[in-house]
Design an enzyme around this catalytic site. Structure first.
Site, PDB file in Angstrom:
ATOM      1  CB  SER A 128      10.976  31.904  67.253  1.00 31.29           C
ATOM      2  OG  SER A 128      11.103  30.512  67.152  1.00 31.29           O
ATOM      3  CG  ASN A 129      15.106  28.173  68.217  1.00 30.34           C
ATOM      4  OD1 ASN A 129      15.163  27.845  69.396  1.00 30.34           O
ATOM      5  ND2 ASN A 129      14.328  27.555  67.338  1.00 30.34           N
ATOM      6  NE  ARG A 165      24.074  19.711  49.686  1.00 27.33           N
ATOM      7  CZ  ARG A 165      22.862  20.159  50.058  1.00 27.33           C
ATOM      8  NH1 ARG A 165      22.765  21.056  51.017  1.00 27.33           N
ATOM      9  NH2 ARG A 165      21.776  19.721  49.494  1.00 27.33           N
ATOM     10  NE  ARG A 192      21.395  25.139  51.130  1.00 28.99           N
ATOM     11  CZ  ARG A 192      21.372  24.561  49.933  1.00 28.99           C
ATOM     12  NH1 ARG A 192      20.232  24.346  49.321  1.00 28.99           N
ATOM     13  NH2 ARG A 192      22.501  24.186  49.345  1.00 28.99           N
ATOM     14  CG  HIS A 198      15.952  17.432  65.113  1.00 26.12           C
ATOM     15  ND1 HIS A 198      15.791  17.552  63.746  1.00 26.12           N
ATOM     16  CD2 HIS A 198      15.213  16.359  65.482  1.00 26.12           C
ATOM     17  CE1 HIS A 198      15.006  16.585  63.319  1.00 26.12           C
ATOM     18  NE2 HIS A 198      14.641  15.845  64.346  1.00 26.12           N
ATOM     19  CG  ASP A 215      18.647  15.889  61.951  1.00 27.99           C
ATOM     20  OD1 ASP A 215      19.096  17.022  62.187  1.00 27.99           O
ATOM     21  OD2 ASP A 215      17.661  15.690  61.225  1.00 27.99           O
TER      22      ASP A 215
HETATM   23  C1  GRF Z   1      12.581  24.941  64.910  1.00 27.26           C
HETATM   24  O1  GRF Z   1      11.511  24.075  65.153  1.00 27.26           O
HETATM   25  C2  GRF Z   1      13.868  24.180  64.909  1.00 27.26           C
HETATM   26  O2  GRF Z   1      13.868  23.098  65.789  1.00 27.26           O
HETATM   27  C3  GRF Z   1      13.963  23.695  63.500  1.00 27.26           C
HETATM   28  O3  GRF Z   1      13.438  24.740  62.722  1.00 27.26           O
HETATM   29  C4  GRF Z   1      12.551  25.531  63.514  1.00 27.26           C
HETATM   30  C5  GRF Z   1      13.083  26.934  63.467  1.00 27.26           C
HETATM   31  O4  GRF Z   1      12.235  27.858  64.066  1.00 27.26           O
HETATM   32  N1  GRF Z   1      15.315  23.315  63.192  1.00 27.26           N
HETATM   33  P1  GRF Z   1      12.688  29.384  64.196  1.00 27.26           P
HETATM   34  O5  GRF Z   1      13.059  29.871  62.803  1.00 27.26           O
HETATM   35  O6  GRF Z   1      13.827  29.458  65.153  1.00 27.26           O
HETATM   36  O7  GRF Z   1      11.459  30.087  64.708  1.00 27.26           O
END
Ligand code: GRF
Length: 220
Positions: A16-17, A68, A94, A112, A148
Site C-alpha cells: 500500500s505504501n 544474507r 528483511r 516504520h 530502525d
Molecule cells: C507498513 O506498516 C510499514 O510501516 C511497515 O510495513 C507495512 C507495509 O505495508 N514497514 P504495505 O506493504 O506498504 O501496505
C-alpha cells in the site's frame, strides 16, 4: 530544483505504501520514476499493484541464497543495473547487511509504523497499545547499519484511543504513512535533505510554533 529521482522499491507484502508512491508520481506530487519493484516473495500483492502500473518487477527469493550478504549483493547488482539512485523500503521484511547499506549510503529510506526511537522492531502497534502511549505514528528514516536507528526525515503522530485494537491503530497509522512517504521522497528529490551525523537537516523547513498535539485534549 527538482528532477525525476530514479527509485527502486522493495516490498514483501501488500504494497500500500508502493501504491501511495505510484499515486503521488501520477498526480505530480512526487518528482520520481520507479525503475524497478523488487519483492522477496512471489505472493506479495504489491507485485500486482506494480504490474497494474506497468512497472518492471523482479522476485528475488532470499531462500535461494546461501547467506544474507550474497542475497544483498544480488539486490544491489539488480538495483544498479536499473540505475536506481534512491532505494525505498516499503514493507520489505528483511534486515539489510552492511553490503547493502554501504552500497547506497544515505540513499535508502524506510518507513516504520511507530514514532522512532520508540518501538523499533516488529509488532510495534501492539507494543504501543500495551505500553499505553497517548500518541504513536510513523517515521520515515534513512537506513544505516543499525535496525530502525537511521537518521529521521519525517514523522506523523496519531492519537491512540482507549478502545483501539492493533488493527484500528495500524489503520490510523497506515493512512499517515501514505501521506509522509511520498513527501519524504519529494524532499530528497528536491535536494533538501542533508545528513549531518544522526540528524537530517532540511532546507527551508518552516517552523510549527504553538502547534502542540495534546491527548486527551485540554478542553472540557
Ligand atoms: C507498513 O506498516 C510499514 O510501516 C511497515 O510495513 C507495512 C507495509 O505495508 N514497514 P504495505 O506493504 O506498504 O501496505
Amino acid at each position: 530544483m527538482s528532477r525525476q529521482v530514479p527509485l527502486g522499491v522493495l516490498i514483501s507484502g501488500s504494497g500500500s505504501n508502493l501504491q501511495a508512491i505510484m499515486d503521488a508520481i501520477k498526480e505530480k506530487r512526487l518528482d520520481a520514476v520507479i525503475r524497478i519493484v523488487i519483492s522477496n516473495r512471489d505472493d506479495a500483492y504489491g507485485l500486482v499493484r506494480a504490474r497494474n502500473h506497468n512497472l518492471p518487477t523482479e522476485i528475488v527469493d532470499h531462500r535461494k541464497f546461501p547467506a544474507r550478504e550474497a542475497y544483498d549483493q544480488a539486490l544491489v547488482d539488480l538495483l544498479k543495473t536499473h540505475d536506481v539512485e534512491l532505494v525505498v523500503l516499503a514493507g520489505f521484511m528483511r534486515l539489510l547487511s552492511p553490503v547493502f547499506v554501504r552500497a547506497f549510503s544515505n540513499r535508502i529510506m524506510n518507513i516504520h509504523p511507530a514514532l522512532l526511537p520508540a518501538f523499533p522492531g516488529l509488532h510495534v502497534q501492539r507494543k504501543a497499545l500495551e505500553y499505553g502511549v497517548r500518541f504513536s505514528g510513523c517515521t520515515v528514516h534513512f537506513v544505516n547499519e543499525e535496525c530502525d536507528q537511521g537518521p529521521i526525515i519525517i514523522q506523523a503522530a496519531v492519537p491512540v484511543f482507549p478502545d483501539d485494537t492493533e488493527e484500528s491503530l495500524s489503520a490510523r497509522i497506515l493512512k499517515e504513512e501514505h501521506r509522509i512517504y511520498p513527501r519524504a521522497i519529494q524532499l530528497y528529490s528536491e535536494g533538501r535533505l542533508h545528513v549531518v551525523g544522526r540528524r537530517v537537516l532540511i532546507d527551508d523547513l518552516e517552523k510549527l510554533e504553538d502547534q502542540a498535539l495534546v491527548y486527551p485534549p485540554l478542553k472540557g
